[in-house]
Design a protein around this motif. Sequence first.
Motif, PDB file in Angstrom:
ATOM      1  N   PHE A 282       0.839  -1.189   0.000  1.00  0.00           N
ATOM      2  CA  PHE A 282       0.000   0.000   0.000  1.00  0.00           C
ATOM      3  C   PHE A 282       0.878   1.245   0.000  1.00  0.00           C
ATOM      4  O   PHE A 282       1.783   1.374   0.825  1.00  0.00           O
ATOM      5  N   ILE A 283       0.645   2.161  -0.956  1.00  0.00           N
ATOM      6  CA  ILE A 283       1.338   3.447  -0.993  1.00  0.00           C
ATOM      7  C   ILE A 283       0.422   4.475  -0.335  1.00  0.00           C
ATOM      8  O   ILE A 283      -0.664   4.766  -0.836  1.00  0.00           O
ATOM      9  N   LEU A 284       0.851   5.018   0.786  1.00  0.00           N
ATOM     10  CA  LEU A 284       0.029   5.934   1.576  1.00  0.00           C
ATOM     11  C   LEU A 284       0.622   7.338   1.528  1.00  0.00           C
ATOM     12  O   LEU A 284       1.838   7.507   1.514  1.00  0.00           O
TER      13      LEU A 284
ATOM     14  N   CYS B 217      -2.487  -0.948  -9.046  1.00  0.00           N
ATOM     15  CA  CYS B 217      -3.890  -0.592  -8.808  1.00  0.00           C
ATOM     16  C   CYS B 217      -3.986   0.850  -8.327  1.00  0.00           C
ATOM     17  O   CYS B 217      -3.536   1.168  -7.226  1.00  0.00           O
ATOM     18  N   ASP B 218      -4.559   1.708  -9.146  1.00  0.00           N
ATOM     19  CA  ASP B 218      -4.725   3.122  -8.803  1.00  0.00           C
ATOM     20  C   ASP B 218      -6.178   3.369  -8.413  1.00  0.00           C
ATOM     21  O   ASP B 218      -7.055   3.421  -9.269  1.00  0.00           O
ATOM     22  N   GLU B 219      -6.450   3.480  -7.124  1.00  0.00           N
ATOM     23  CA  GLU B 219      -7.806   3.675  -6.585  1.00  0.00           C
ATOM     24  C   GLU B 219      -8.784   2.610  -7.109  1.00  0.00           C
ATOM     25  O   GLU B 219      -9.809   2.941  -7.708  1.00  0.00           O
TER      26      GLU B 219
ATOM     27  N   LEU C 171       3.302  -9.324  -7.190  1.00  0.00           N
ATOM     28  CA  LEU C 171       3.374  -8.104  -6.390  1.00  0.00           C
ATOM     29  C   LEU C 171       2.221  -7.204  -6.786  1.00  0.00           C
ATOM     30  O   LEU C 171       2.063  -6.858  -7.960  1.00  0.00           O
ATOM     31  N   VAL C 172       1.389  -6.834  -5.826  1.00  0.00           N
ATOM     32  CA  VAL C 172       0.248  -5.948  -6.070  1.00  0.00           C
ATOM     33  C   VAL C 172       0.500  -4.642  -5.322  1.00  0.00           C
ATOM     34  O   VAL C 172       0.604  -4.631  -4.093  1.00  0.00           O
ATOM     35  N   ILE C 173       0.624  -3.554  -6.069  1.00  0.00           N
ATOM     36  CA  ILE C 173       0.867  -2.237  -5.462  1.00  0.00           C
ATOM     37  C   ILE C 173      -0.408  -1.408  -5.582  1.00  0.00           C
ATOM     38  O   ILE C 173      -0.932  -1.206  -6.676  1.00  0.00           O
ATOM     39  N   LEU C 174      -0.899  -0.937  -4.428  1.00  0.00           N
ATOM     40  CA  LEU C 174      -2.160  -0.208  -4.391  1.00  0.00           C
ATOM     41  C   LEU C 174      -1.983   1.226  -3.938  1.00  0.00           C
ATOM     42  O   LEU C 174      -1.190   1.510  -3.044  1.00  0.00           O
ATOM     43  N   VAL C 175      -2.747   2.113  -4.563  1.00  0.00           N
ATOM     44  CA  VAL C 175      -2.932   3.481  -4.076  1.00  0.00           C
ATOM     45  C   VAL C 175      -4.423   3.645  -3.862  1.00  0.00           C
ATOM     46  O   VAL C 175      -5.226   3.335  -4.744  1.00  0.00           O
ATOM     47  N   SER C 176      -4.811   4.092  -2.669  1.00  0.00           N
ATOM     48  CA  SER C 176      -6.234   4.214  -2.352  1.00  0.00           C
ATOM     49  C   SER C 176      -6.455   5.275  -1.281  1.00  0.00           C
ATOM     50  O   SER C 176      -5.610   5.472  -0.398  1.00  0.00           O
ATOM     51  N   HIS C 177      -7.607   5.952  -1.381  1.00  0.00           N
ATOM     52  CA  HIS C 177      -8.002   6.897  -0.335  1.00  0.00           C
ATOM     53  C   HIS C 177      -8.782   6.192   0.774  1.00  0.00           C
ATOM     54  O   HIS C 177      -9.036   6.780   1.828  1.00  0.00           O
TER      55      HIS C 177
ATOM     56  N   THR D  14      -8.153  -0.631   3.004  1.00  0.00           N
ATOM     57  CA  THR D  14      -6.914  -1.123   2.405  1.00  0.00           C
ATOM     58  C   THR D  14      -5.951  -1.649   3.464  1.00  0.00           C
ATOM     59  O   THR D  14      -5.282  -2.664   3.264  1.00  0.00           O
ATOM     60  N   HIS D  15      -5.894  -0.985   4.608  1.00  0.00           N
ATOM     61  CA  HIS D  15      -4.987  -1.367   5.694  1.00  0.00           C
ATOM     62  C   HIS D  15      -5.220  -2.800   6.161  1.00  0.00           C
ATOM     63  O   HIS D  15      -4.301  -3.483   6.614  1.00  0.00           O
TER      64      HIS D  15
END
Length: 254
Positions: free
Chosen positions: A10-12, A140-142, A167-173, A178-179
């Motif tokens: 997760f990219i926070l 994954c972008d949002e 590898l799954v990289i996510l960006v999410s609000h 997501t956490h």
Amino acid sequence: NTFPDKGPVFILGPSGCGKTTLLSCLSGLINFEGEVIVNNTNLKTLNEYELSKFRLENIGFVFQDYKLFESQDIYSNIIFPYESIYIDTYKNKKNKVIDLLEIVKLKKSLKTKVNKLSGGEKQRVAVARSLINNPSLVICDEPTGNLDESNSIEIMELLKSIAKKALVILVSHNHELTHKYVDVIYTLEDGVVDDKEIIKTRQNTKGILLKKNKGRIKKPNLNYLFILRHVINKIKQKKYRSLVSASMMGLGLM
């Protein structure tokens, strides 16, 4: 910084800190300074053609707004990246799509038009499309940005199972949701990784089984039959506009 070989990451960070820019750098979609190495390949050393080929073969994308061809059916949308680099029989391609639809738990006819689907169903199609070439990296972008809570949870469960193999990289609000599903959290501040938090896996999620691609690799290019179908469907969708445009063009030529 180094990402793990597989697992959900997760990219926070606050809006404008560079999360989407980082995803674009990781996939070679924009120019960047320094080096980005994916699967032992330095993206900085690749030209545009090589980058496109690398993305098709190694990276899957899931977007907030799906990025699907609305006028095309489910089958055409999912198989599109596969047909760009493989030559294969219709039977093999159809079986591949059916297997992916079972993985994303979408019980719809292959011929169902995407514009007839709900938001959650469209995102399932997008996830299936991201897996068609057996990628080692899924960006994954949002992915849950346009979904309700129920569909968001199901999509996150899907991504968690995919992360057993890639590898799954996510960006999410949606930080709270997501956490619950990621193993590593990177905090981004003004374009710089400020913190890294490793979380013990809480979910005993079963991994997915992707069958090997049987097609023969070709030089990457767009499928011309797909483009022709897309144009015809667009004309059918907007008959009157197409008729007026064609008439005005004809008058102009005369």
